[in-house]
Scaffold this motif. Structure first.
Motif, PDB file in Angstrom:
ATOM      1  N   ASP A   5     -68.562 123.702 108.289  1.00  0.00           N
ATOM      2  CA  ASP A   5     -67.951 122.828 109.302  1.00  0.00           C
ATOM      3  C   ASP A   5     -67.081 123.638 110.261  1.00  0.00           C
ATOM      4  N   LEU A   6     -66.353 124.612 109.720  1.00  0.00           N
ATOM      5  CA  LEU A   6     -65.436 125.412 110.526  1.00  0.00           C
ATOM      6  C   LEU A   6     -66.126 126.536 111.295  1.00  0.00           C
ATOM      7  N   GLY A   7     -67.379 126.812 110.960  1.00  0.00           N
ATOM      8  CA  GLY A   7     -68.077 127.907 111.617  1.00  0.00           C
ATOM      9  C   GLY A   7     -67.669 129.266 111.073  1.00  0.00           C
ATOM     10  N   ILE A   8     -67.020 129.278 109.925  1.00  0.00           N
ATOM     11  CA  ILE A   8     -66.572 130.516 109.286  1.00  0.00           C
ATOM     12  C   ILE A   8     -67.739 131.218 108.594  1.00  0.00           C
ATOM     13  N   LEU A   9     -68.669 130.451 108.052  1.00  0.00           N
ATOM     14  CA  LEU A   9     -69.848 131.018 107.388  1.00  0.00           C
ATOM     15  C   LEU A   9     -70.781 131.547 108.458  1.00  0.00           C
ATOM     16  N   ARG A  10     -70.983 132.852 108.485  1.00  0.00           N
ATOM     17  CA  ARG A  10     -71.769 133.472 109.554  1.00  0.00           C
ATOM     18  C   ARG A  10     -73.224 133.707 109.172  1.00  0.00           C
ATOM     19  N   ASP A  11     -73.457 134.266 107.986  1.00  0.00           N
ATOM     20  CA  ASP A  11     -74.830 134.595 107.615  1.00  0.00           C
ATOM     21  C   ASP A  11     -74.917 134.772 106.114  1.00  0.00           C
ATOM     22  N   VAL A  12     -76.122 134.626 105.601  1.00  0.00           N
ATOM     23  CA  VAL A  12     -76.424 134.862 104.191  1.00  0.00           C
ATOM     24  C   VAL A  12     -77.747 135.592 104.147  1.00  0.00           C
ATOM     25  N   ALA A  13     -77.818 136.635 103.321  1.00  0.00           N
ATOM     26  CA  ALA A  13     -79.057 137.393 103.165  1.00  0.00           C
ATOM     27  C   ALA A  13     -79.241 137.751 101.702  1.00  0.00           C
ATOM     28  N   VAL A  14     -80.503 137.838 101.287  1.00  0.00           N
ATOM     29  CA  VAL A  14     -80.832 138.348  99.958  1.00  0.00           C
ATOM     30  C   VAL A  14     -81.414 139.733 100.188  1.00  0.00           C
ATOM     31  N   GLU A  15     -80.724 140.739  99.682  1.00  0.00           N
ATOM     32  CA  GLU A  15     -81.143 142.122  99.892  1.00  0.00           C
ATOM     33  C   GLU A  15     -82.252 142.512  98.917  1.00  0.00           C
ATOM     34  N   ASP A  16     -82.872 143.671  99.153  1.00  0.00           N
ATOM     35  CA  ASP A  16     -84.000 144.127  98.344  1.00  0.00           C
ATOM     36  C   ASP A  16     -83.681 144.204  96.850  1.00  0.00           C
ATOM     37  N   ASP A  17     -82.428 144.540  96.506  1.00  0.00           N
ATOM     38  CA  ASP A  17     -82.062 144.666  95.089  1.00  0.00           C
ATOM     39  C   ASP A  17     -81.625 143.334  94.480  1.00  0.00           C
ATOM     40  N   GLY A  18     -81.737 142.230  95.249  1.00  0.00           N
ATOM     41  CA  GLY A  18     -81.381 140.910  94.757  1.00  0.00           C
ATOM     42  C   GLY A  18     -79.945 140.504  95.033  1.00  0.00           C
ATOM     43  N   THR A  19     -79.167 141.403  95.590  1.00  0.00           N
ATOM     44  CA  THR A  19     -77.786 141.069  95.931  1.00  0.00           C
ATOM     45  C   THR A  19     -77.768 140.038  97.048  1.00  0.00           C
ATOM     46  N   VAL A  20     -76.932 139.020  96.876  1.00  0.00           N
ATOM     47  CA  VAL A  20     -76.741 138.036  97.935  1.00  0.00           C
ATOM     48  C   VAL A  20     -75.530 138.488  98.746  1.00  0.00           C
ATOM     49  N   ALA A  21     -75.744 138.747 100.014  1.00  0.00           N
ATOM     50  CA  ALA A  21     -74.671 139.130 100.925  1.00  0.00           C
ATOM     51  C   ALA A  21     -74.317 137.926 101.781  1.00  0.00           C
ATOM     52  N   VAL A  22     -73.051 137.600 101.789  1.00  0.00           N
ATOM     53  CA  VAL A  22     -72.556 136.460 102.565  1.00  0.00           C
ATOM     54  C   VAL A  22     -71.507 136.991 103.537  1.00  0.00           C
ATOM     55  N   TRP A  23     -71.668 136.690 104.819  1.00  0.00           N
ATOM     56  CA  TRP A  23     -70.704 137.105 105.839  1.00  0.00           C
ATOM     57  C   TRP A  23     -69.876 135.908 106.269  1.00  0.00           C
ATOM     58  N   ILE A  24     -68.561 136.097 106.249  1.00  0.00           N
ATOM     59  CA  ILE A  24     -67.641 135.071 106.746  1.00  0.00           C
ATOM     60  C   ILE A  24     -66.719 135.715 107.774  1.00  0.00           C
ATOM     61  N   THR A  25     -66.226 134.900 108.701  1.00  0.00           N
ATOM     62  CA  THR A  25     -65.301 135.365 109.731  1.00  0.00           C
ATOM     63  C   THR A  25     -64.002 134.586 109.596  1.00  0.00           C
ATOM     64  N   PRO A  26     -62.873 135.280 109.449  1.00  0.00           N
ATOM     65  CA  PRO A  26     -61.598 134.560 109.366  1.00  0.00           C
ATOM     66  C   PRO A  26     -61.279 133.889 110.688  1.00  0.00           C
ATOM     67  N   THR A  27     -60.490 132.834 110.618  1.00  0.00           N
ATOM     68  CA  THR A  27     -60.106 132.142 111.848  1.00  0.00           C
ATOM     69  C   THR A  27     -59.222 133.024 112.717  1.00  0.00           C
ATOM     70  N   TYR A  28     -58.491 133.932 112.114  1.00  0.00           N
ATOM     71  CA  TYR A  28     -57.770 134.952 112.873  1.00  0.00           C
ATOM     72  C   TYR A  28     -57.515 136.137 111.951  1.00  0.00           C
ATOM     73  N   THR A  29     -57.373 137.306 112.515  1.00  0.00           N
ATOM     74  CA  THR A  29     -57.130 138.509 111.735  1.00  0.00           C
ATOM     75  C   THR A  29     -55.829 138.342 110.967  1.00  0.00           C
ATOM     76  N   GLY A  30     -55.870 138.610 109.702  1.00  0.00           N
ATOM     77  CA  GLY A  30     -54.691 138.464 108.864  1.00  0.00           C
ATOM     78  C   GLY A  30     -54.536 137.077 108.269  1.00  0.00           C
ATOM     79  N   CYS A  31     -55.529 136.224 108.437  1.00  0.00           N
ATOM     80  CA  CYS A  31     -55.471 134.866 107.879  1.00  0.00           C
ATOM     81  C   CYS A  31     -55.263 134.960 106.360  1.00  0.00           C
TER      82      CYS A  31
END
Length: 173
Positions: A32-58
């Motif tokens: 809802d907040l748009g903080i969740l940027r991306d999700v990927a499943v890498e070749d070794d099975g690791t799930v990488a999730v990218w999030i962006t803070p609402t501001y630096t130092g949040c």
């Protein structure tokens, strides 16, 4: 035995991460907040999730990272890495319509449009850039700011001059 494709695994992991609620605004999910940027499943099975803070130092980012990790692991993934994406910087424009509806439904005035810039560095504005938020209860714009800072640095405290109710407003970023 059912074989799961990488895209199916990614969709399941993304769904789990998207359902995580914000620790400061628990009526909203990170999606809802748009903080969740991306999700990927890498070749070794690791799930990488990218999030962006609402501001630096949040201060809530550490809790968000832990909650996302826990949710994705609970969805059946053993290896999870929650990564922080700082560019492009988060903006209140990324809050979804559903997120804005939930804010208003819970008595918090959603932000208006974020300040625009063409390109290059962030412009320096020396004059006040405050907006006049509408009351989330009665809808009037006849409101006054009581404090530039509310429960968190990203919110301000206001009062409606019509219904006299106090309310918080999410600041435009």
């Amino acid at each position: 035995m059912v074989t799961v494709t990488r895209e199916q695994a990614r969709a399941r992991a993304r769904s789990a991460a998207a359902a995580v609620t914000d620790p400061e605004l628990p009526m909203l999910t990170l999606a809802d907040l748009g903080i969740l940027r991306d999700v990927a499943v890498e070749d070794d099975g690791t799930v990488a999730v990218w999030i962006t803070p609402t501001y630096t130092g949040c201060p809530a980012i550490a809790e968000m990272r832990a909650d996302v990790d826990r949710a994705v692991r609970a969805a059946g993934f053993d290896r999870v890495e929650v990564r922080t994406a700082l560019a492009p910087a988060w903006t209140t424009d990324w809050i979804t319509d559903e997120g804005r509806r939930k804010l208003a439904e819970h008595g918090i005035s959603p932000p208006g449009g974020a300040p625009r810039r063409a390109s290059g560095p962030v412009p320096l504005t020396l004059s006040p850039t405050r907006t006049v938020p509408r009351c989330p209860r009665c809808g009037t714009a006849d409101t006054e700011e009581l404090s530039r800072f509310g429960a968190t640095a990203c919110r301000s405290l206001h009062r409606c001059r019509s219904c006299l109710e106090p309310f918080e407003h999410v600041k435009e970023v």
